[in-house]
Design a protein around this motif. Structure first.
Motif, mmCIF file in Angstrom:
data_model
loop_
_atom_site.group_PDB
_atom_site.id
_atom_site.type_symbol
_atom_site.label_atom_id
_atom_site.label_comp_id
_atom_site.label_asym_id
_atom_site.label_seq_id
_atom_site.Cartn_x
_atom_site.Cartn_y
_atom_site.Cartn_z
ATOM 1 N N SER A 531 13.582 65.473 85.475
ATOM 2 C CA SER A 531 13.960 65.149 84.088
ATOM 3 C C SER A 531 14.640 66.344 83.409
ATOM 4 O O SER A 531 15.577 66.172 82.627
ATOM 5 C CB SER A 531 12.727 64.719 83.293
ATOM 6 N N LYS A 532 14.162 67.564 83.712
ATOM 7 C CA LYS A 532 14.760 68.769 83.135
ATOM 8 C C LYS A 532 16.172 68.975 83.699
ATOM 9 O O LYS A 532 17.105 69.336 82.955
ATOM 10 C CB LYS A 532 13.877 69.975 83.475
ATOM 11 N N ASN A 535 18.505 66.636 81.914
ATOM 12 C CA ASN A 535 18.871 67.108 80.568
ATOM 13 C C ASN A 535 19.887 68.237 80.619
ATOM 14 O O ASN A 535 20.840 68.274 79.828
ATOM 15 C CB ASN A 535 17.620 67.567 79.825
ATOM 16 N N GLU A 540 20.634 61.956 78.980
ATOM 17 C CA GLU A 540 19.478 61.737 78.112
ATOM 18 C C GLU A 540 18.366 61.011 78.857
ATOM 19 O O GLU A 540 17.189 61.226 78.602
ATOM 20 C CB GLU A 540 19.893 60.929 76.876
ATOM 21 N N THR A 542 16.505 59.960 82.469
ATOM 22 C CA THR A 542 16.343 60.357 83.873
ATOM 23 C C THR A 542 16.786 59.239 84.808
ATOM 24 O O THR A 542 17.366 59.492 85.867
ATOM 25 C CB THR A 542 14.865 60.702 84.155
#
Length: 565
Positions: A531-532, A535, A540, A542
Protein backbone atom coordinates in the motif's frame (compact mmCIF):
# COMPACT_ATOMS: atom_id res chain seq x y z
CA UNK A 1 -13.28 -24.25 14.33
CA UNK A 2 -16.90 -24.22 13.33
CA UNK A 3 -18.91 -22.81 10.50
CA UNK A 4 -19.78 -19.71 12.50
CA UNK A 5 -16.18 -18.46 12.32
CA UNK A 6 -16.63 -17.33 8.74
CA UNK A 7 -19.03 -14.95 7.08
CA UNK A 8 -21.44 -17.32 5.42
CA UNK A 9 -22.73 -16.70 1.89
CA UNK A 10 -26.39 -16.00 1.37
CA UNK A 11 -28.72 -19.00 1.65
CA UNK A 12 -31.20 -17.27 -0.66
CA UNK A 13 -31.31 -19.06 -3.99
CA UNK A 14 -30.38 -22.64 -3.00
CA UNK A 15 -32.80 -23.74 -5.71
CA UNK A 16 -30.55 -22.51 -8.53
CA UNK A 17 -29.63 -25.10 -11.18
CA UNK A 18 -26.39 -24.76 -13.06
CA UNK A 19 -26.75 -24.78 -16.84
CA UNK A 20 -23.91 -24.76 -19.35
CA UNK A 21 -25.63 -23.86 -22.62
CA UNK A 22 -24.27 -22.73 -25.94
CA UNK A 23 -25.83 -19.30 -25.63
CA UNK A 24 -23.73 -18.49 -22.53
CA UNK A 25 -20.76 -17.26 -24.61
CA UNK A 26 -18.33 -16.08 -21.97
CA UNK A 27 -18.94 -16.84 -18.27
CA UNK A 28 -17.10 -14.07 -16.43
CA UNK A 29 -16.65 -14.33 -12.70
CA UNK A 30 -18.15 -11.29 -10.99
CA UNK A 31 -15.92 -10.27 -8.21
CA UNK A 32 -16.03 -6.83 -6.69
CA UNK A 33 -12.51 -7.19 -5.28
CA UNK A 34 -10.49 -9.05 -7.91
CA UNK A 35 -7.21 -8.00 -6.32
CA UNK A 36 -8.16 -9.66 -3.01
CA UNK A 37 -9.22 -12.81 -4.86
CA UNK A 38 -5.89 -12.96 -6.72
CA UNK A 39 -3.97 -12.47 -3.47
CA UNK A 40 -5.81 -15.25 -1.62
CA UNK A 41 -5.45 -17.69 -4.50
CA UNK A 42 -1.76 -16.81 -4.87
CA UNK A 43 -1.19 -17.58 -1.19
CA UNK A 44 -3.15 -20.82 -1.57
CA UNK A 45 -0.90 -21.88 -4.44
CA UNK A 46 2.12 -20.95 -2.31
CA UNK A 47 0.87 -23.23 0.48
CA UNK A 48 0.29 -26.08 -1.95
CA UNK A 49 3.98 -25.80 -2.87
CA UNK A 50 5.48 -25.31 0.61
CA UNK A 51 2.90 -27.05 2.84
CA UNK A 52 4.35 -25.50 6.01
CA UNK A 53 3.05 -23.36 8.89
CA UNK A 54 4.51 -20.14 7.47
CA UNK A 55 2.59 -20.46 4.19
CA UNK A 56 -0.55 -21.49 6.09
CA UNK A 57 -0.34 -18.43 8.36
CA UNK A 58 0.11 -16.11 5.36
CA UNK A 59 -3.05 -17.62 3.84
CA UNK A 60 -5.11 -17.18 7.02
CA UNK A 61 -3.79 -13.66 7.63
CA UNK A 62 -5.18 -12.67 4.23
CA UNK A 63 -8.56 -14.28 4.98
CA UNK A 64 -8.73 -12.34 8.24
CA UNK A 65 -7.72 -9.14 6.45
CA UNK A 66 -10.61 -9.68 4.03
CA UNK A 67 -12.87 -10.27 7.08
CA UNK A 68 -13.68 -13.75 5.81
CA UNK A 69 -12.82 -15.20 9.22
CA UNK A 70 -13.73 -13.45 12.44
CA UNK A 71 -10.38 -14.32 14.02
CA UNK A 72 -6.90 -14.89 12.62
CA UNK A 73 -6.07 -18.60 12.59
CA UNK A 74 -2.41 -19.31 13.32
CA UNK A 75 -0.20 -22.40 13.55
CA UNK A 76 3.25 -23.00 15.02
CA UNK A 77 6.09 -24.73 13.22
CA UNK A 78 5.39 -28.01 15.05
CA UNK A 79 1.88 -28.40 13.61
CA UNK A 80 1.61 -31.68 11.64
CA UNK A 81 1.45 -31.26 7.87
CA UNK A 82 -1.85 -33.15 7.61
CA UNK A 83 -3.46 -30.76 10.10
CA UNK A 84 -2.24 -27.79 8.07
CA UNK A 85 -3.57 -29.31 4.86
CA UNK A 86 -6.93 -30.08 6.47
CA UNK A 87 -7.49 -26.52 7.68
CA UNK A 88 -6.07 -24.65 4.67
CA UNK A 89 -7.91 -26.80 2.16
CA UNK A 90 -11.18 -26.60 4.09
CA UNK A 91 -11.04 -22.79 4.25
CA UNK A 92 -9.88 -22.66 0.64
CA UNK A 93 -13.07 -24.53 -0.31
CA UNK A 94 -15.13 -22.04 1.71
CA UNK A 95 -13.39 -19.08 0.04
CA UNK A 96 -13.73 -20.48 -3.48
CA UNK A 97 -17.39 -21.31 -2.85
CA UNK A 98 -17.95 -17.71 -1.78
CA UNK A 99 -16.22 -16.56 -5.00
CA UNK A 100 -18.57 -18.82 -7.05
CA UNK A 101 -15.68 -21.02 -8.25
CA UNK A 102 -17.56 -24.21 -7.48
CA UNK A 103 -15.43 -26.79 -9.33
CA UNK A 104 -12.26 -25.61 -7.56
CA UNK A 105 -14.14 -25.45 -4.25
CA UNK A 106 -15.20 -29.07 -4.77
CA UNK A 107 -11.59 -30.17 -5.35
CA UNK A 108 -10.28 -28.56 -2.17
CA UNK A 109 -13.21 -29.72 -0.04
CA UNK A 110 -12.72 -33.33 -1.16
CA UNK A 111 -8.98 -33.10 -0.42
CA UNK A 112 -9.71 -31.63 3.03
CA UNK A 113 -12.28 -34.33 3.79
CA UNK A 114 -9.62 -37.04 3.39
CA UNK A 115 -7.54 -35.39 6.16
CA UNK A 116 -10.25 -35.54 8.86
CA UNK A 117 -10.13 -38.32 11.40
CA UNK A 118 -13.45 -40.25 11.39
CA UNK A 119 -14.12 -39.24 15.00
CA UNK A 120 -13.40 -35.53 14.43
CA UNK A 121 -16.71 -33.63 14.85
CA UNK A 122 -15.39 -30.81 12.65
CA UNK A 123 -15.68 -33.21 9.73
CA UNK A 124 -19.37 -32.23 9.68
CA UNK A 125 -18.39 -28.70 8.59
CA UNK A 126 -16.53 -30.02 5.55
CA UNK A 127 -19.40 -32.38 4.65
CA UNK A 128 -21.86 -29.50 4.98
CA UNK A 129 -19.75 -27.35 2.65
CA UNK A 130 -19.64 -30.15 0.08
CA UNK A 131 -23.43 -30.36 0.26
CA UNK A 132 -23.68 -26.64 -0.55
CA UNK A 133 -21.14 -26.95 -3.39
CA UNK A 134 -23.02 -29.80 -5.06
CA UNK A 135 -26.25 -27.81 -4.93
CA UNK A 136 -24.52 -25.13 -7.00
CA UNK A 137 -23.25 -27.85 -9.35
CA UNK A 138 -26.84 -29.23 -9.63
CA UNK A 139 -25.78 -32.66 -8.36
CA UNK A 140 -28.53 -32.99 -5.76
CA UNK A 141 -27.88 -36.68 -5.15
CA UNK A 142 -24.32 -35.98 -3.98
CA UNK A 143 -25.43 -32.83 -2.17
CA UNK A 144 -27.98 -34.76 -0.11
CA UNK A 145 -25.48 -37.59 0.53
CA UNK A 146 -22.87 -35.29 2.08
CA UNK A 147 -25.40 -33.13 3.92
CA UNK A 148 -27.02 -36.21 5.48
CA UNK A 149 -23.61 -37.41 6.70
CA UNK A 150 -23.11 -33.98 8.27
CA UNK A 151 -26.50 -34.21 10.00
CA UNK A 152 -25.64 -37.70 11.35
CA UNK A 153 -22.40 -36.44 12.89
CA UNK A 154 -24.11 -33.42 14.44
CA UNK A 155 -26.94 -35.57 15.81
CA UNK A 156 -24.39 -37.76 17.61
CA UNK A 157 -22.70 -34.64 18.99
CA UNK A 158 -25.97 -33.38 20.45
CA UNK A 159 -25.26 -29.67 19.86
CA UNK A 160 -28.71 -28.28 18.98
CA UNK A 161 -27.26 -25.17 17.33
CA UNK A 162 -25.04 -27.16 14.98
CA UNK A 163 -27.81 -29.69 14.35
CA UNK A 164 -30.18 -26.91 13.30
CA UNK A 165 -27.51 -25.50 10.94
CA UNK A 166 -26.89 -28.84 9.20
CA UNK A 167 -30.63 -29.51 8.90
CA UNK A 168 -31.08 -26.06 7.37
CA UNK A 169 -28.55 -26.95 4.66
CA UNK A 170 -30.27 -30.28 4.01
CA UNK A 171 -33.65 -28.53 3.70
CA UNK A 172 -32.16 -26.13 1.14
CA UNK A 173 -30.88 -29.08 -0.88
CA UNK A 174 -34.29 -30.77 -0.96
CA UNK A 175 -35.93 -27.51 -2.00
CA UNK A 176 -33.35 -27.09 -4.77
CA UNK A 177 -34.14 -30.64 -5.90
CA UNK A 178 -37.85 -29.83 -6.26
CA UNK A 179 -38.83 -31.79 -3.16
CA UNK A 180 -40.37 -28.95 -1.21
CA UNK A 181 -42.63 -31.16 0.94
CA UNK A 182 -39.61 -33.08 2.18
CA UNK A 183 -37.80 -29.78 2.70
CA UNK A 184 -40.72 -28.57 4.83
CA UNK A 185 -40.39 -31.51 7.24
CA UNK A 186 -36.64 -30.98 7.56
CA UNK A 187 -36.85 -27.22 8.15
CA UNK A 188 -39.47 -27.73 10.87
CA UNK A 189 -37.02 -30.09 12.61
CA UNK A 190 -34.33 -27.45 12.26
CA UNK A 191 -36.61 -24.89 13.93
CA UNK A 192 -37.26 -27.27 16.83
CA UNK A 193 -33.54 -27.59 17.52
CA UNK A 194 -32.95 -23.84 17.02
CA UNK A 195 -35.60 -23.07 19.66
CA UNK A 196 -33.60 -25.08 22.23
CA UNK A 197 -30.61 -22.74 22.15
CA UNK A 198 -30.06 -19.01 22.45
CA UNK A 199 -28.76 -18.17 18.97
CA UNK A 200 -31.15 -15.65 17.40
CA UNK A 201 -28.90 -15.23 14.35
CA UNK A 202 -29.19 -18.94 13.53
CA UNK A 203 -32.95 -18.81 14.07
CA UNK A 204 -33.28 -15.90 11.63
CA UNK A 205 -31.42 -17.88 8.94
CA UNK A 206 -33.66 -20.92 9.44
CA UNK A 207 -36.83 -18.82 9.43
CA UNK A 208 -35.62 -17.25 6.17
CA UNK A 209 -35.21 -20.72 4.66
CA UNK A 210 -38.67 -21.68 5.93
CA UNK A 211 -40.07 -18.59 4.19
CA UNK A 212 -38.48 -19.69 0.89
CA UNK A 213 -39.79 -23.24 1.25
CA UNK A 214 -43.37 -22.15 1.97
CA UNK A 215 -43.21 -19.70 -0.93
CA UNK A 216 -42.18 -22.62 -3.16
CA UNK A 217 -45.11 -24.63 -1.76
CA UNK A 218 -47.51 -21.77 -2.54
CA UNK A 219 -48.32 -21.07 1.11
CA UNK A 220 -47.29 -17.41 0.98
CA UNK A 221 -49.13 -16.45 4.16
CA UNK A 222 -46.77 -18.71 6.12
CA UNK A 223 -43.85 -17.56 4.01
CA UNK A 224 -44.62 -13.95 4.91
CA UNK A 225 -44.94 -14.77 8.62
CA UNK A 226 -41.55 -16.50 8.76
CA UNK A 227 -39.87 -13.72 6.76
CA UNK A 228 -41.23 -11.02 9.08
CA UNK A 229 -40.06 -12.93 12.16
CA UNK A 230 -36.58 -13.21 10.63
CA UNK A 231 -36.56 -9.48 9.80
CA UNK A 232 -37.38 -8.55 13.40
CA UNK A 233 -34.49 -10.67 14.68
CA UNK A 234 -32.02 -9.14 12.20
CA UNK A 235 -33.11 -5.63 13.23
CA UNK A 236 -32.61 -6.43 16.93
CA UNK A 237 -29.19 -7.92 16.22
CA UNK A 238 -28.26 -4.94 14.05
CA UNK A 239 -27.09 -7.21 11.22
CA UNK A 240 -27.60 -4.74 8.40
CA UNK A 241 -25.78 -6.97 5.90
CA UNK A 242 -28.37 -9.75 6.43
CA UNK A 243 -31.45 -7.52 6.33
CA UNK A 244 -31.67 -7.23 2.49
CA UNK A 245 -31.83 -11.05 2.22
CA UNK A 246 -34.67 -11.25 4.73
CA UNK A 247 -36.51 -8.39 3.00
CA UNK A 248 -36.08 -10.21 -0.31
CA UNK A 249 -37.73 -13.29 1.23
CA UNK A 250 -40.58 -11.08 2.43
CA UNK A 251 -40.88 -9.54 -1.04
CA UNK A 252 -41.20 -13.01 -2.61
CA UNK A 253 -44.03 -13.86 -0.23
CA UNK A 254 -45.81 -10.57 -0.98
CA UNK A 255 -45.48 -11.30 -4.69
CA UNK A 256 -47.18 -14.66 -4.14
CA UNK A 257 -49.95 -12.85 -2.25
CA UNK A 258 -50.45 -10.45 -5.22
CA UNK A 259 -49.45 -7.44 -3.14
CA UNK A 260 -47.49 -6.02 -6.03
CA UNK A 261 -47.00 -2.42 -4.88
CA UNK A 262 -45.47 -3.57 -1.59
CA UNK A 263 -43.31 -6.07 -3.48
CA UNK A 264 -42.05 -3.31 -5.76
CA UNK A 265 -41.20 -1.03 -2.83
CA UNK A 266 -39.19 -3.73 -1.05
CA UNK A 267 -37.13 -4.75 -4.06
CA UNK A 268 -36.40 -1.16 -5.07
CA UNK A 269 -35.21 -0.61 -1.50
CA UNK A 270 -32.83 -3.60 -1.33
CA UNK A 271 -31.37 -3.67 -4.87
CA UNK A 272 -28.66 -1.04 -4.17
CA UNK A 273 -27.64 -2.83 -0.94
CA UNK A 274 -27.36 -6.24 -2.64
CA UNK A 275 -25.31 -4.77 -5.48
CA UNK A 276 -23.02 -2.91 -3.09
CA UNK A 277 -22.26 -6.06 -1.07
CA UNK A 278 -21.46 -8.01 -4.26
CA UNK A 279 -24.21 -10.61 -3.65
CA UNK A 280 -24.98 -10.81 -7.35
CA UNK A 281 -27.03 -13.97 -7.14
CA UNK A 282 -29.49 -12.47 -4.68
CA UNK A 283 -29.33 -9.20 -6.64
CA UNK A 284 -30.32 -10.96 -9.89
CA UNK A 285 -33.18 -12.83 -8.19
CA UNK A 286 -34.40 -9.50 -6.81
CA UNK A 287 -34.28 -8.01 -10.34
CA UNK A 288 -36.45 -10.87 -11.60
CA UNK A 289 -39.00 -10.41 -8.85
CA UNK A 290 -39.14 -6.65 -9.25
CA UNK A 291 -39.69 -7.20 -12.97
CA UNK A 292 -42.50 -9.65 -12.21
CA UNK A 293 -44.19 -7.22 -9.79
CA UNK A 294 -44.13 -4.54 -12.52
CA UNK A 295 -45.41 -7.02 -15.11
CA UNK A 296 -48.31 -7.96 -12.84
CA UNK A 297 -49.16 -4.24 -12.64
CA UNK A 298 -49.19 -4.15 -16.48
CA UNK A 299 -46.09 -1.94 -16.56
CA UNK A 300 -44.34 -4.02 -19.19
CA UNK A 301 -42.02 -1.29 -20.49
CA UNK A 302 -40.62 -0.70 -16.99
CA UNK A 303 -40.23 -4.44 -16.35
CA UNK A 304 -38.08 -5.20 -19.43
CA UNK A 305 -34.75 -3.66 -18.23
CA UNK A 306 -34.90 -5.60 -14.95
CA UNK A 307 -35.53 -8.93 -16.68
CA UNK A 308 -32.73 -8.18 -19.17
CA UNK A 309 -30.16 -7.38 -16.49
CA UNK A 310 -31.16 -10.46 -14.50
CA UNK A 311 -30.87 -12.69 -17.59
CA UNK A 312 -27.35 -11.44 -18.26
CA UNK A 313 -26.23 -12.06 -14.67
CA UNK A 314 -27.75 -15.54 -14.51
CA UNK A 315 -26.13 -16.43 -17.83
CA UNK A 316 -22.70 -15.45 -16.47
CA UNK A 317 -23.28 -17.44 -13.29
CA UNK A 318 -24.58 -20.49 -15.17
CA UNK A 319 -27.89 -20.38 -13.26
CA UNK A 320 -30.15 -21.89 -15.90
CA UNK A 321 -33.23 -22.21 -13.71
CA UNK A 322 -33.44 -18.50 -12.88
CA UNK A 323 -32.32 -17.41 -16.34
CA UNK A 324 -35.39 -19.19 -17.74
CA UNK A 325 -37.57 -17.11 -15.40
CA UNK A 326 -35.91 -13.96 -16.82
CA UNK A 327 -36.60 -14.92 -20.43
CA UNK A 328 -40.16 -15.92 -19.65
CA UNK A 329 -40.63 -12.49 -18.07
CA UNK A 330 -39.19 -10.85 -21.19
CA UNK A 331 -41.45 -12.95 -23.42
CA UNK A 332 -44.55 -11.89 -21.50
CA UNK A 333 -43.41 -8.24 -21.35
CA UNK A 334 -42.83 -8.07 -25.11
CA UNK A 335 -46.00 -9.96 -26.07
CA UNK A 336 -48.19 -6.89 -26.61
CA UNK A 337 -45.34 -4.45 -27.29
CA UNK A 338 -43.13 -6.08 -29.89
CA UNK A 339 -44.13 -9.50 -31.33
CA UNK A 340 -40.72 -9.95 -33.00
CA UNK A 341 -38.85 -9.47 -29.73
CA UNK A 342 -41.35 -11.74 -28.00
CA UNK A 343 -40.58 -14.43 -30.59
CA UNK A 344 -36.83 -14.12 -29.93
CA UNK A 345 -37.36 -14.53 -26.21
CA UNK A 346 -39.63 -17.51 -26.86
CA UNK A 347 -36.86 -19.13 -28.94
CA UNK A 348 -34.35 -18.53 -26.17
CA UNK A 349 -36.75 -19.81 -23.53
CA UNK A 350 -37.24 -22.96 -25.57
CA UNK A 351 -33.51 -23.57 -26.01
CA UNK A 352 -32.81 -23.09 -22.30
CA UNK A 353 -35.73 -25.32 -21.33
CA UNK A 354 -34.32 -28.11 -23.50
CA UNK A 355 -30.97 -27.72 -21.77
CA UNK A 356 -32.69 -27.90 -18.41
CA UNK A 357 -34.27 -31.19 -19.47
CA UNK A 358 -30.80 -32.56 -20.16
CA UNK A 359 -29.41 -31.53 -16.77
CA UNK A 360 -32.36 -32.47 -14.54
CA UNK A 361 -33.63 -35.70 -13.07
CA UNK A 362 -37.01 -37.17 -14.06
CA UNK A 363 -38.58 -36.02 -10.81
CA UNK A 364 -37.21 -32.52 -11.24
CA UNK A 365 -38.57 -32.41 -14.77
CA UNK A 366 -42.06 -33.30 -13.69
CA UNK A 367 -42.02 -30.63 -11.03
CA UNK A 368 -40.54 -28.12 -13.43
CA UNK A 369 -43.31 -28.79 -15.94
CA UNK A 370 -45.88 -28.40 -13.19
CA UNK A 371 -44.45 -25.01 -12.28
CA UNK A 372 -44.32 -23.92 -15.90
CA UNK A 373 -47.66 -25.49 -16.71
CA UNK A 374 -48.78 -22.75 -19.05
CA UNK A 375 -50.32 -24.88 -21.82
CA UNK A 376 -50.42 -22.09 -24.34
CA UNK A 377 -46.76 -21.29 -23.85
CA UNK A 378 -45.74 -24.94 -24.15
CA UNK A 379 -47.78 -25.30 -27.34
CA UNK A 380 -46.11 -22.27 -28.90
CA UNK A 381 -42.72 -23.63 -27.90
CA UNK A 382 -43.44 -26.89 -29.70
CA UNK A 383 -44.70 -25.17 -32.86
CA UNK A 384 -41.69 -22.90 -33.28
CA UNK A 385 -38.98 -25.34 -32.17
CA UNK A 386 -38.38 -27.12 -35.46
CA UNK A 387 -38.68 -23.98 -37.56
CA UNK A 388 -36.16 -21.96 -35.57
CA UNK A 389 -33.67 -24.44 -34.09
CA UNK A 390 -31.41 -24.41 -37.14
CA UNK A 391 -31.42 -20.60 -37.21
CA UNK A 392 -30.60 -20.43 -33.51
CA UNK A 393 -27.74 -22.89 -33.78
CA UNK A 394 -26.30 -21.18 -36.86
CA UNK A 395 -26.54 -17.77 -35.19
CA UNK A 396 -24.93 -19.15 -32.07
CA UNK A 397 -22.05 -20.60 -34.08
CA UNK A 398 -21.47 -17.27 -35.84
CA UNK A 399 -21.59 -15.36 -32.54
CA UNK A 400 -19.13 -17.80 -31.00
CA UNK A 401 -16.74 -17.33 -33.91
CA UNK A 402 -17.05 -13.54 -33.62
CA UNK A 403 -16.49 -13.71 -29.86
CA UNK A 404 -13.40 -15.89 -30.36
CA UNK A 405 -12.02 -13.53 -33.02
CA UNK A 406 -12.64 -10.51 -30.78
CA UNK A 407 -10.95 -12.25 -27.86
CA UNK A 408 -7.89 -13.10 -29.97
CA UNK A 409 -7.63 -9.51 -31.24
CA UNK A 410 -7.94 -8.06 -27.75
CA UNK A 411 -5.39 -10.53 -26.43
CA UNK A 412 -2.93 -9.63 -29.21
CA UNK A 413 -3.40 -5.89 -28.54
CA UNK A 414 -2.86 -6.37 -24.82
CA UNK A 415 0.29 -8.43 -25.39
CA UNK A 416 1.64 -5.83 -27.78
CA UNK A 417 0.92 -3.04 -25.30
CA UNK A 418 2.56 -5.05 -22.51
CA UNK A 419 5.69 -5.59 -24.64
CA UNK A 420 5.88 -1.89 -25.55
CA UNK A 421 5.56 -0.89 -21.89
CA UNK A 422 8.21 -3.40 -20.80
CA UNK A 423 10.60 -2.04 -23.43
CA UNK A 424 9.94 1.50 -22.21
CA UNK A 425 10.52 0.45 -18.60
CA UNK A 426 13.89 -1.08 -19.50
CA UNK A 427 14.92 2.13 -21.26
CA UNK A 428 13.78 4.23 -18.29
CA UNK A 429 15.70 1.99 -15.90
CA UNK A 430 18.86 2.46 -17.98
CA UNK A 431 18.30 6.22 -18.09
CA UNK A 432 17.75 6.40 -14.34
CA UNK A 433 20.88 4.36 -13.61
CA UNK A 434 22.80 6.43 -16.12
CA UNK A 435 21.65 9.61 -14.44
CA UNK A 436 23.00 8.39 -11.08
CA UNK A 437 26.50 7.83 -12.48
CA UNK A 438 29.16 10.41 -13.12
CA UNK A 439 29.44 11.59 -16.67
CA UNK A 440 31.37 9.10 -18.86
CA UNK A 441 34.89 10.25 -19.74
CA UNK A 442 36.04 7.79 -22.37
CA UNK A 443 34.46 6.82 -25.65
CA UNK A 444 34.22 3.23 -24.38
CA UNK A 445 32.20 4.34 -21.33
CA UNK A 446 29.93 6.44 -23.52
CA UNK A 447 29.28 3.49 -25.78
CA UNK A 448 28.36 1.26 -22.79
CA UNK A 449 25.81 3.71 -21.37
CA UNK A 450 24.44 5.08 -24.67
CA UNK A 451 20.69 4.40 -25.14
CA UNK A 452 18.65 4.22 -28.28
CA UNK A 453 17.88 7.94 -28.47
CA UNK A 454 18.68 10.28 -31.27
CA UNK A 455 21.38 12.27 -29.47
CA UNK A 456 22.66 13.51 -26.13
CA UNK A 457 20.00 16.24 -26.06
CA UNK A 458 17.22 13.65 -26.22
CA UNK A 459 18.86 11.63 -23.45
CA UNK A 460 19.09 14.64 -21.14
CA UNK A 461 15.48 15.64 -21.92
CA UNK A 462 14.19 12.15 -21.05
CA UNK A 463 16.18 12.13 -17.81
CA UNK A 464 14.54 15.47 -16.87
CA UNK A 465 11.09 13.98 -17.61
CA UNK A 466 11.84 10.93 -15.45
CA UNK A 467 13.11 13.07 -12.57
CA UNK A 468 10.11 15.44 -12.77
CA UNK A 469 7.56 12.62 -12.81
CA UNK A 470 9.28 10.78 -9.92
CA UNK A 471 9.24 13.95 -7.80
CA UNK A 472 5.55 14.60 -8.53
CA UNK A 473 4.31 11.02 -8.06
CA UNK A 474 3.84 10.95 -4.26
CA UNK A 475 1.54 13.99 -4.47
CA UNK A 476 -0.58 12.29 -7.13
CA UNK A 477 -0.36 15.39 -9.34
CA UNK A 478 1.68 14.20 -12.30
CA UNK A 479 -0.64 14.49 -15.28
CA UNK A 480 0.60 15.48 -18.72
CA UNK A 481 -0.32 19.15 -18.22
CA UNK A 482 1.48 19.32 -14.86
CA UNK A 483 4.68 17.72 -16.14
CA UNK A 484 4.67 19.95 -19.25
CA UNK A 485 4.28 23.01 -17.02
CA UNK A 486 7.15 21.88 -14.76
CA UNK A 487 9.34 21.62 -17.87
CA UNK A 488 8.24 25.11 -19.01
CA UNK A 489 6.54 23.73 -22.12
CA UNK A 490 3.07 23.81 -23.57
CA UNK A 491 1.27 20.46 -23.67
CA UNK A 492 1.57 20.36 -27.48
CA UNK A 493 5.31 21.11 -27.41
CA UNK A 494 5.88 18.55 -24.65
CA UNK A 495 3.96 15.90 -26.61
CA UNK A 496 5.95 16.53 -29.82
CA UNK A 497 9.25 16.62 -27.97
CA UNK A 498 8.60 13.37 -26.10
CA UNK A 499 7.34 11.57 -29.19
CA UNK A 500 10.51 12.56 -31.00
CA UNK A 501 12.81 11.48 -28.17
CA UNK A 502 11.08 8.30 -26.94
CA UNK A 503 8.65 7.34 -29.71
CA UNK A 504 5.73 7.11 -27.27
CA UNK A 505 2.90 9.36 -26.04
CA UNK A 506 3.32 11.26 -22.74
CA UNK A 507 0.61 9.19 -21.05
CA UNK A 508 2.31 5.87 -21.88
CA UNK A 509 5.74 7.19 -20.92
CA UNK A 510 4.51 8.50 -17.55
CA UNK A 511 2.81 5.13 -16.86
CA UNK A 512 6.07 3.36 -17.65
CA UNK A 513 7.91 5.63 -15.19
CA UNK A 514 5.30 4.73 -12.54
CA UNK A 515 5.75 1.01 -13.09
CA UNK A 516 9.55 1.21 -13.18
CA UNK A 517 9.54 3.10 -9.87
CA UNK A 518 7.08 0.57 -8.40
CA UNK A 519 9.29 -2.38 -9.33
CA UNK A 520 12.37 -0.61 -7.92
CA UNK A 521 10.63 0.15 -4.60
CA UNK A 522 9.23 -3.37 -4.26
CA UNK A 523 12.60 -5.04 -4.71
CA UNK A 524 14.73 -2.44 -2.96
CA UNK A 525 12.43 -2.15 0.09
CA UNK A 526 11.31 -5.69 0.99
CA UNK A 527 9.65 -4.57 4.25
CA UNK A 528 7.70 -1.68 2.75
CA UNK A 529 3.94 -2.49 2.57
CA UNK A 530 2.49 -2.74 -0.93
CA UNK A 531 0.00 0.00 0.00
CA UNK A 532 2.91 2.37 0.77
CA UNK A 533 4.55 1.54 -2.58
CA UNK A 534 1.22 2.28 -4.29
CA UNK A 535 0.99 5.70 -2.61
CA UNK A 536 4.57 6.60 -3.48
CA UNK A 537 3.81 5.74 -7.10
CA UNK A 538 0.76 8.00 -7.24
CA UNK A 539 -2.01 5.42 -6.65
CA UNK A 540 -4.73 6.20 -4.12
CA UNK A 541 -6.12 2.64 -4.14
CA UNK A 542 -3.93 -0.43 -3.61
CA UNK A 543 -6.31 -2.54 -5.70
CA UNK A 544 -5.94 -0.16 -8.67
CA UNK A 545 -2.16 -0.34 -8.28
CA UNK A 546 -2.32 -4.14 -8.24
CA UNK A 547 -4.35 -4.29 -11.46
CA UNK A 548 -2.03 -1.84 -13.28
CA UNK A 549 1.09 -3.65 -12.12
CA UNK A 550 -0.22 -7.07 -13.13
CA UNK A 551 -1.15 -5.83 -16.62
CA UNK A 552 2.48 -4.85 -17.22
CA UNK A 553 4.49 -7.44 -15.30
CA UNK A 554 2.06 -10.36 -15.52
CA UNK A 555 2.00 -10.96 -11.75
CA UNK A 556 0.94 -9.25 -8.53
CA UNK A 557 3.31 -6.82 -6.74
CA UNK A 558 3.82 -9.31 -3.89
CA UNK A 559 4.67 -12.13 -6.31
CA UNK A 560 7.08 -9.85 -8.18
CA UNK A 561 8.84 -8.93 -4.95
CA UNK A 562 9.05 -12.59 -3.91
CA UNK A 563 10.51 -13.73 -7.23
CA UNK A 564 13.09 -10.90 -7.32
CA UNK A 565 14.49 -11.25 -3.78
Amino acid sequence: MGKDMKKKPSILGYFQIKGKVVMALVALAMNVNAWAQDKVESLLQQFDKQQDATAANHFFNELAKEEFTDDTITFDAATPTDSLKQQVWYWAAEWLYDQQQYEMAEQYALKALQKYHPSNPEKADCLNTLGCIYVRLSDFKKAALYAKQSVDIEMKGGDHDRISSSLNTLAGIYMAGYQAKEAEQIILQALEHANKVDNPGRKAIIQGMASEIYHTLGDDAKALSYAEQAIEIEKKLGRKEKLPIRLSQKGSALLGLHRYKETEEIFRQILPDLKETGDYHSYAIALNRLGMSLLCQERQVEAIPYFKEAAGLFSKMGDLYNEIHSHRGLYESYWNLNPDSAKIELDYFDLLKDSLYIHSTAEALSRYNAEFGNDQLQKENEEVRKAHRRTILLSTFIILLMALAAWLIIRRIRRKHQQVMQDLIREIEHLRNDGQKTAPNTEEQKEETQLEVKNEEDRLFLMRVIETVNMAMPSGNFGVETIASELNMSVQTFRRRLMAAAGESPKSYISAIQMERAATLLVGNPDMPVSKVANLCGFEETSSFGHSFKRIYGCSPSSYRESNK
